[in-house]
Design an enzyme around this catalytic site. Structure first.
Site, PDB file in Angstrom:
ATOM      1  N   ALA A  66      39.907  53.420  39.593  1.00 55.74           N
ATOM      2  CA  ALA A  66      40.861  53.637  40.528  1.00 55.74           C
ATOM      3  C   ALA A  66      41.720  52.306  40.961  1.00 55.74           C
ATOM      4  CB  ALA A  66      40.184  53.953  41.947  1.00 55.74           C
ATOM      5  N   GLU A 114      33.671  57.143  35.501  1.00 59.78           N
ATOM      6  CA  GLU A 114      33.229  58.486  36.042  1.00 59.78           C
ATOM      7  C   GLU A 114      34.149  59.528  35.510  1.00 59.78           C
ATOM      8  OE1 GLU A 114      34.391  56.746  40.005  1.00 59.78           O
ATOM      9  OE2 GLU A 114      32.609  58.018  40.689  1.00 59.78           O
ATOM     10  N   GLU A 134      32.121  49.291  41.506  1.00 61.28           N
ATOM     11  CA  GLU A 134      32.608  49.204  42.711  1.00 61.28           C
ATOM     12  C   GLU A 134      31.868  48.431  43.992  1.00 61.28           C
ATOM     13  OE1 GLU A 134      32.048  51.769  40.743  1.00 61.28           O
ATOM     14  OE2 GLU A 134      33.622  53.138  40.643  1.00 61.28           O
TER      15      GLU A 134
HETATM   16  N1  COA Z   1      43.236  48.838  39.910  1.00 64.68           N
HETATM   17  C1  COA Z   1      44.815  48.157  39.802  1.00 64.68           C
HETATM   18  N2  COA Z   1      45.323  47.484  38.873  1.00 64.68           N
HETATM   19  C2  COA Z   1      44.016  46.941  37.935  1.00 64.68           C
HETATM   20  C3  COA Z   1      43.113  47.620  37.779  1.00 64.68           C
HETATM   21  C4  COA Z   1      42.562  48.383  38.685  1.00 64.68           C
HETATM   22  N3  COA Z   1      41.297  48.863  38.936  1.00 64.68           N
HETATM   23  N4  COA Z   1      42.551  46.998  36.825  1.00 64.68           N
HETATM   24  C5  COA Z   1      43.105  46.352  36.054  1.00 64.68           C
HETATM   25  N5  COA Z   1      44.491  46.199  36.693  1.00 64.68           N
HETATM   26  C6  COA Z   1      45.611  45.537  36.622  1.00 64.68           C
HETATM   27  C7  COA Z   1      45.380  44.062  36.856  1.00 64.68           C
HETATM   28  O1  COA Z   1      45.721  43.783  38.400  1.00 64.68           O
HETATM   29  C8  COA Z   1      46.773  43.491  35.998  1.00 64.68           C
HETATM   30  O2  COA Z   1      47.684  43.786  36.887  1.00 64.68           O
HETATM   31  P1  COA Z   1      49.169  42.605  36.662  1.00 64.68           P
HETATM   32  O3  COA Z   1      49.225  42.197  35.144  1.00 64.68           O
HETATM   33  O4  COA Z   1      50.033  43.165  37.504  1.00 64.68           O
HETATM   34  O5  COA Z   1      48.402  41.345  37.375  1.00 64.68           O
HETATM   35  C9  COA Z   1      46.614  44.304  34.783  1.00 64.68           C
HETATM   36  O6  COA Z   1      45.993  45.689  35.244  1.00 64.68           O
HETATM   37  C10 COA Z   1      45.775  43.604  33.587  1.00 64.68           C
HETATM   38  O7  COA Z   1      44.509  43.177  34.195  1.00 64.68           O
HETATM   39  P2  COA Z   1      43.713  42.046  34.090  1.00 64.68           P
HETATM   40  O8  COA Z   1      42.909  41.829  35.180  1.00 64.68           O
HETATM   41  O9  COA Z   1      44.860  40.825  34.090  1.00 64.68           O
HETATM   42  O10 COA Z   1      43.135  42.073  32.596  1.00 64.68           O
HETATM   43  P3  COA Z   1      41.877  41.120  32.290  1.00 64.68           P
HETATM   44  O11 COA Z   1      41.595  41.577  30.727  1.00 64.68           O
HETATM   45  O12 COA Z   1      41.821  39.801  32.824  1.00 64.68           O
HETATM   46  O13 COA Z   1      40.628  41.893  33.020  1.00 64.68           O
HETATM   47  C11 COA Z   1      39.231  43.854  33.796  1.00 64.68           C
HETATM   48  C12 COA Z   1      40.235  43.066  32.668  1.00 64.68           C
HETATM   49  C13 COA Z   1      39.049  45.120  33.549  1.00 64.68           C
HETATM   50  C14 COA Z   1      37.933  42.951  33.712  1.00 64.68           C
HETATM   51  C15 COA Z   1      39.790  43.545  35.376  1.00 64.68           C
HETATM   52  O14 COA Z   1      41.255  43.972  35.173  1.00 64.68           O
HETATM   53  C16 COA Z   1      39.276  44.106  36.193  1.00 64.68           C
HETATM   54  O15 COA Z   1      38.041  43.806  36.524  1.00 64.68           O
HETATM   55  N6  COA Z   1      39.725  45.447  36.654  1.00 64.68           N
HETATM   56  C17 COA Z   1      39.029  46.043  37.830  1.00 64.68           C
HETATM   57  C18 COA Z   1      37.887  46.840  37.374  1.00 64.68           C
HETATM   58  C19 COA Z   1      37.331  47.410  38.566  1.00 64.68           C
HETATM   59  O16 COA Z   1      36.670  46.797  39.693  1.00 64.68           O
HETATM   60  N7  COA Z   1      37.333  48.761  38.610  1.00 64.68           N
HETATM   61  C20 COA Z   1      36.875  49.551  39.701  1.00 64.68           C
HETATM   62  C21 COA Z   1      37.792  49.924  40.842  1.00 64.68           C
HETATM   63  S1  COA Z   1      37.203  50.964  41.969  1.00 64.68           S
END
Ligand code: COA
Length: 260
Positions: A66, A114, A134
């Protein structure tokens, strides 16, 4: 309704639903969830669509969860709405009446995992990563993750993944039974096309009956599950496709199912 966060394509009997926010790793904004609901609602009503391929744009993620920026703004009332919308979408996908193949190439985290669990079959590339992180954000899954993970995996494993937020790779996901197959990225298109062809050659009503028997049957007592199965089995006996399948066997030829 026009689509901005989702690509929705229909090619004959196959619908493609592609989450389309690659710069945000296909994070599920509220608008994305609304558009996905619209796409799957259209698919449900369209009898000509027989199989759905559900994927994410960009080659890095199915969906990384999300949208955290939007989640931060939720209060209790908003959070309830957020979660309810997610449940409605996942329940729609799970009970679509036609197979949904979640094709995961990269991250399927949080809401992404999910949505994938609500799909009928999960196909992932070798480099994919899945999980429910989460807990590390101070919350819990809200799109049915606590329920579907504990039904797909042994309860103790589901509990460990939910409590630690541990992200697992494709091979572990296969070993645990979270996904159906792990494919090399270069072969993904072909393998998905082959699987779609396999399903298109099956009788659609019997496919629907199988999915309904499993999805509804596992939620009730064994005895009532068997009653659900009996009714669905009886209904297949009233289809032309059932007669065709049986006759084809006896005549030593391949059946030609017509969806009737
Ligand atoms: N919500 C909003 N934005 C998200 C996102 C999310 N769940 N997951 C990734 N993004 C965005 C990042 O903020 C980034 O945006 P920006 O370029 O404007 O800063 C872009 O997507 C790329 O993500 P980034 O984190 O730079 O990529 P990465 O390869 O370094 O890491 C992940 C990848 C998936 C490990 C990392 O993005 C992450 O941990 N995301 C969240 C996962 C999560 O907790 N999901 C559950 C949400 S309830």
């Amino acid at each position: 309704m026009g689509f901005k966060c989702v690509r929705f394509e229909i090619e004959g009997p196959v619908a493609k639903v592609i989450i389309n926010r690659p710069d945000k790793l296909n994070a599920l904004s509220i608008n994305t969830v609304i558009e996905l609901h619209e796409a799957f609602s259209r698919i449900k009503k369209d009898n000509d669509i027989r199989v759905v391929i559900f994927s994410g744009e960009g080659g890095k993620a199915f969906a990384a969860g999300a949208d955290i920026g939007e989640l931060l703004l939720q209060d209790m009332v908003g959070g309830k709405d957020f979660s309810t919308r997610g449940h409605e979408l996942c329940n729609l996908i799970e009970n679509l009446g036609k197979p949904v193949l979640a094709v995961i190439d990269g991250f399927a985290l949080g809401g992404g995992c999910e949505l994938a669990m609500a799909a009928t079959i999960r196909i992932v590339t070798e480099n994919s990563k899945l999980g429910q992180p989460e807990i590390n954000l101070g919350t819990i899954p809200g799109y049915g993750g606590t329920q579907r993970l504990a039904r797909l995996l042994p309860r103790g494993i589901a509990m460990e993944l939910l409590l630690t937020g541990r992200i697992i790779d494709a091979e572990e996901a296969l070993r645990l039974g979270l996904v159906n197959m792990v494919i090399k990225k270069d072969n993904l298109q072909k393998e998905v096309d082959d699987f779609v062809k396999l399903l298109l050659n099956k009788p659609p009503f019997a496919l629907k009956a199988c999915m309904e028997a499993v999805n509804h049957g596992v939620e009730v007592s064994f005895e009532n599950g068997c009653k659900i199965e009996t009714n669905l089995f009886a209904m297949t006996c009233g289809t032309e496709d059932m007669k065709e399948g049986m006759r084809a066997f006896l005549e030593k030829r391949k059946p030609v199912f017509k969806g009737k």
